[in-house]
Design a protein around this motif. Sequence first.
Motif, PDB file in Angstrom:
ATOM      1  N   TYR A 467       0.834  -1.206   0.000  1.00  0.00           N
ATOM      2  CA  TYR A 467       0.000   0.000   0.000  1.00  0.00           C
ATOM      3  C   TYR A 467       0.868   1.256   0.000  1.00  0.00           C
ATOM      4  O   TYR A 467       0.615   2.215  -0.748  1.00  0.00           O
ATOM      5  CB  TYR A 467      -0.928  -0.013   1.216  1.00  0.00           C
ATOM      6  N   LEU A 468       1.926   1.252   0.817  1.00  0.00           N
ATOM      7  CA  LEU A 468       2.828   2.397   0.850  1.00  0.00           C
ATOM      8  C   LEU A 468       3.557   2.571  -0.480  1.00  0.00           C
ATOM      9  O   LEU A 468       3.880   3.697  -0.870  1.00  0.00           O
ATOM     10  CB  LEU A 468       3.827   2.261   1.993  1.00  0.00           C
ATOM     11  N   CYS A 469       3.801   1.478  -1.172  1.00  0.00           N
ATOM     12  CA  CYS A 469       4.388   1.569  -2.518  1.00  0.00           C
ATOM     13  C   CYS A 469       3.403   2.225  -3.491  1.00  0.00           C
ATOM     14  O   CYS A 469       3.784   3.030  -4.347  1.00  0.00           O
ATOM     15  CB  CYS A 469       4.788   0.192  -3.034  1.00  0.00           C
ATOM     16  N   GLU A 470       2.124   1.878  -3.351  1.00  0.00           N
ATOM     17  CA  GLU A 470       1.100   2.429  -4.244  1.00  0.00           C
ATOM     18  C   GLU A 470       0.963   3.937  -4.091  1.00  0.00           C
ATOM     19  O   GLU A 470       0.672   4.642  -5.064  1.00  0.00           O
ATOM     20  CB  GLU A 470      -0.252   1.777  -3.961  1.00  0.00           C
ATOM     21  N   ILE A 471       1.185   4.459  -2.893  1.00  0.00           N
ATOM     22  CA  ILE A 471       1.048   5.900  -2.683  1.00  0.00           C
ATOM     23  C   ILE A 471       2.402   6.605  -2.721  1.00  0.00           C
ATOM     24  O   ILE A 471       2.486   7.811  -2.485  1.00  0.00           O
ATOM     25  CB  ILE A 471       0.315   6.216  -1.363  1.00  0.00           C
ATOM     26  N   GLY A 472       3.463   5.858  -3.033  1.00  0.00           N
ATOM     27  CA  GLY A 472       4.760   6.464  -3.285  1.00  0.00           C
ATOM     28  C   GLY A 472       5.646   6.701  -2.083  1.00  0.00           C
ATOM     29  O   GLY A 472       6.696   7.330  -2.195  1.00  0.00           O
ATOM     30  N   VAL A 473       5.272   6.181  -0.902  1.00  0.00           N
ATOM     31  CA  VAL A 473       6.077   6.384   0.299  1.00  0.00           C
ATOM     32  C   VAL A 473       7.220   5.378   0.360  1.00  0.00           C
ATOM     33  O   VAL A 473       8.259   5.640   0.969  1.00  0.00           O
ATOM     34  CB  VAL A 473       5.203   6.300   1.564  1.00  0.00           C
TER      35      VAL A 473
END
Length: 507
Positions: A467-473
């Motif tokens: 999920y954090l990859c999906e939002i770029g974090v």
Amino acid sequence: MHIKQVVLESLEIGNGVAELERSVLSSFFFESITWKKLRKDKIDFILGPKGSGKSALYYYLLDHEAELHSEGSFIVSSENTSGESVFSALTDEAGFEEADLIRIWKLYFLTLILDTCKKNGITSKVSQQTEELLKQEGIYENGWSISQLFANISNYIRSRLYFDAADGELEIDPSTGLPKKIKAKLTFGSPTTTQQKQGIISIDALLQAYNNLLVENNRKVWILLDRLDAIFPNDRKKEKSALRSLVRVYAATRNLPAIRLKIFMRNDLWSSITKEDGFREASHLAPVTARLDWDKSTLGEMLLKRFLLSVEFRKYFRKDESFIKSNSNDKHNFLYSLFPDNMNLYGNKPQKSFDWLVMYTQDGLGVSAPRDLIELVNSAIEYEITRLEKGDTPYKQRNLIFNHEGLISGGGVLSKTKMEQTIFAEFPECRRYIEAFIDSSGRNFDDDKLASVWGVDRDQADRMASYLCEIGVLKKSSAKSGATNYLIPVLYTNYLGINPSRKSKVG
């Protein structure tokens, strides 16, 4: 006062927020290939991350309203350009299913088209009877704002959640097939034979009738949709349903050439409606979709154009506004001369500082948004002005107006702003996981290390990391062993207390 301080104080490069830059947007706007396609009605979906310029395109299109009007296209904003969102009428408690939201979108678009045609003197028996119908249903009145229209439509649909059509008496006009005397005759499906005899007509038939009317008059209506993240902002599931219903309405109206929906949507919202269970309509939208991608060259052009708006800047550097149209190598060399030669990121080889800026502003998806670059450079400008006001010596190189300290300082400001005003504001459920990285000894993590940092099992860690990859974090990478590694982008390291760069000696 040193001339370089005069130049720095003259720079007004904006803040990258289109709503706040609208009065000077024509000066700042970079006419990309995406703009040209949009202007020529070649694309309908404009996708990009926050800060990538979607709203700038939206407002620039509105600013060309008179020009497009002369060409036969009416530009209609479906959203307030400032203040409270029209879509705030869709409350979390409404109980709308996707089918209900489809009805809301269709009825809203029909009402906007009716209002636009009426204001521009495009009328017929069909349009007059449609107006009478919507007035009797309490949906439309002359002079109502779009907020009033949308609120009334959502209330209308809410009051009829379990009814497809209402009954009433009628008199059919044989020339149009529409009722002359109308009492609640709307349906959102295909009317049965009995309903047709009763004079009940569908929203789809009315949209088709207006399309025909516009075609007869050689006109089009462009309905612009922006600020879509204002739909159910506190409920991701409902937000997804609202956006899916909008795309389905778009697909249903593609065969109406005079009705054009122009949809400006964030990448992550688009992904949310397509990734889980598939979305058949999405596979047909590639030819009419453009993604706002900014590379080093286009970001440099954008920034240089903003610098060249300053008279003092042009005078000092002996450039005029036409320089933006000059040879790309000349522009490249000049832009790079404004920044120091070498900056380091985590021990990598030294970078030209503009390259460093682009790399620093990249999130985990590899996106460098113009808004972020502008914010960082604005902070660096303030740093340099303060430094000179204190009596520090200007840099010896004639063109050099920035140094590494100011750029790193600007990077820190951006890191904090991006995390607090974008990530935490829009994804509050991720905050505790992100803050667990504060003062981390590094920015590389594997699955086991993430599970330990977060105090969860490995499956939970995998889900949150994805999920954090999906939002770029986070950024996902594969190790030589085949294990999955995750990297915190430089953009967020300053906020998390991870040293993002080593100093470089310049000036």
